[in-house]
Design a protein around this motif. Structure first.
Motif, mmCIF file in Angstrom:
data_model
loop_
_atom_site.group_PDB
_atom_site.id
_atom_site.type_symbol
_atom_site.label_atom_id
_atom_site.label_comp_id
_atom_site.label_asym_id
_atom_site.label_seq_id
_atom_site.Cartn_x
_atom_site.Cartn_y
_atom_site.Cartn_z
ATOM 1 N N ARG A 108 -11.215 -3.985 0.721
ATOM 2 C CA ARG A 108 -11.221 -4.991 -0.336
ATOM 3 C C ARG A 108 -11.209 -6.364 0.313
ATOM 4 O O ARG A 108 -10.388 -6.630 1.195
ATOM 5 N N GLU A 110 -9.886 -9.149 0.028
ATOM 6 C CA GLU A 110 -8.801 -9.979 -0.495
ATOM 7 C C GLU A 110 -8.395 -10.982 0.568
ATOM 8 O O GLU A 110 -8.764 -10.853 1.729
ATOM 9 N N PHE A 117 -4.565 -6.246 3.670
ATOM 10 C CA PHE A 117 -5.648 -6.255 4.645
ATOM 11 C C PHE A 117 -6.982 -6.050 3.950
ATOM 12 O O PHE A 117 -7.020 -5.701 2.774
ATOM 13 N N ALA A 277 4.294 -3.094 -3.248
ATOM 14 C CA ALA A 277 3.859 -1.785 -3.750
ATOM 15 C C ALA A 277 3.453 -0.880 -2.586
ATOM 16 O O ALA A 277 2.543 -1.190 -1.825
ATOM 17 N N VAL A 278 4.157 0.220 -2.456
ATOM 18 C CA VAL A 278 3.826 1.201 -1.430
ATOM 19 C C VAL A 278 2.735 2.125 -1.959
ATOM 20 O O VAL A 278 1.881 2.600 -1.221
#
Ligand code: AMP
Length: 429
Positions: A108, A110, A117, A277-278
């Protein structure tokens, strides 16, 4: 010209790779216990697959995909997640058993930051086939078994229901829109747009003003239709029977992607900071139908970010990253010969071959003669667990000296007993 890895894309170097292998092997082991089978799908997929599944109005599809035209002028995408690919493969190959897991990279575009990442890795599972609450709970059992297997304790599992696309959501959207109209001025530009395009995503916005604005917002949980309400009640009831699945209801969890319905969940970890968030997942009963399969086939799934799992694990007590644990994990044997006698070298090569043949991990015998001190320095650098020393005395006696690099102790072992001895020492640790 200096070459560097691209922004947001990490090399996983040999001194760190054991952690990845640890997560991978625990994952495979846990999935195996639940009879989930591995599936590997291509990194590159067609653009419409993700437009259709994730939804046009999501950040992922609008801004974050690595997409380009290939040499045949086809629109292709480096997968931004794996669920759509797995469902595509399930439908394409008419798979019968939909208990599937995967381990692999997603992409992604981002803005990179701690825990975020552009190439990241996920371990995930999909349970394609049923619409029963029992399936949601089985999936959550697999997820929590995985987290426990890895040694993760300080996590929170939050669950919610986002209802169905046909009855609950259209109704809820209206109510939410009514409420947010009054808060319009406090919303960020993106969320002002989202009111029209994808209003539920406002819950995922991290901007403070938006967070405040939604504090008193109506909850989707209070707007479920009867069947969705019953489904969620059953999920909770079954989860309560499973004593070792600690969960909380969190009505603000909505998951941004279009394909979710009914149960959704997220796992967070307090050691992670902003990107906490895992993992996350939920039910997606319409996706199989959307992608050309039977509309009757429901499904649910989860994905955990491996980078985040590792960051969380690093903060957990008992996750051994120290030197001695690293030695144990790799179990390397360093064999050395003292003195220049060529007969010793020949004998050592034989031992080396014999140990490798018996599945031990053995560093290649040094080409040059060195004093013991030098050998020990090298063995230490390689994180060897045992150093096997063959000197004139040992050669005469038919023994080898075994130095345990963690404890520093040393003892002589008869050559014909060496395999059994090393095996015993490795297992007893
Ligand atoms: P999502 O489906 O977006 O919730 O992704 C599932 C999990 O993948 C998240 O909970 C994260 O642990 C991980 N993840 C998602 N995007 C990234 C990223 N850009 N970098 C690292 N991990 C990510």
């Amino acid at each position: 010209m200096k070459y560097q890895a691209l922004k947001g894309m990490m090399d996983i170097l040999p001194d760190q790779v054991w952690k990845w292998q640890f997560v991978e092997s625990v994952s495979r082991n846990i999935f195996n216990r639940f009879n989930f089978q591995e599936i590997r799908t291509p990194i590159l997929e067609s653009l419409p697959l993700f437009q259709r599944s994730i939804g046009e109005e999501t950040d992922i599809v609008q801004k974050e995909m690595f997409q380009f035209k290939d040499r045949g002028d086809r629109d292709v995408v480096m997968r931004p997640e794996v669920t759509a690919s797995v469902v595509r493969a399930f439908v394409e190959h008419q798979l019968k058993d939909g208990k599937l897991y995967y381990i692999g990279a997603s992409f992604r575009a981002e803005r990179p930051q701690a825990g975020r990442f552009r190439q990241f890795h996920q371990v995930g599972a999909e349970l394609i086939g049923g619409k029963n609450p029992e399936d949601d709970v089985l999936l959550l059992k697999v997820l929590t078994a995985l987290l426990a297997g890895l040694g993760l304790r300080r996590y929170q599992l939050k669950i919610n229901s986002v209802g169905c696309q046909t009855t609950c959501r259209p109704e809820y959207r209206k109510v939410l829109k009514e409420y947010l109209k009054q808060k319009h001025a406090h919303l960020c530009e993106n969320c002002q747009r989202r009111i029209e395009t994808n209003i539920i995503r406002i819950f995922d916005c991290k901007v403070e003003g938006c967070q405040k604005a939604i504090e008193g917002a109506p909850r989707v949980l209070d707007h479920l239709c009867k069947p969705c309400e019953e489904h969620f009640a059953k999920v909770k009831e079954l989860l309560d029977h499973e004593k070792d699945i600690p969960y909380q209801i969190e009505p603000r969890i909505v998951r941004g992607l279009d394909y979710y319905n009914r149960t959704v969940f997220e796992v967070s970890h307090d050691a992670l900071g902003a990107q906490n968030a895992v993992g996350g997942g939920g039910r997606y009963d319409t996706l199989v139908g959307e992608l050309g399969g039977s509309k009757d086939i429901g499904a649910c799934g989860f994905a955990c970010g491996m980078e985040r799992l590792l960051m969380a694990l690093d903060s957990e007590e008992g996750f051994k990253t120290e030197e001695s644990a690293q030695r144990l994990r790799c179990g390397l044997i360093y064999l050395c010969v003292l003195g220049g006698n060529p007969e010793l070298k020949t004998a050592a090569r034989k031992i080396q071959g014999q140990l490798r043949g018996a599945d031990f991990r053995v560093e290649e015998l040094a080409a040059e003669d060195k004093p013991l001190k030098k050998h020990l320095e090298i063995a230490n650098r390689l994180h060897a667990l045992f150093v096997l020393i063959l000197g004139e005395d040992e050669f005469r006696e038919g023994t080898v000296s075994v130095k345990d690099m963690n404890s520093g102790t040393q003892e002589k072992i008869k050559l014909d007993a060496i395999e059994t001895y090393l095996k015993g020492r490795l297992v007893s640790r």
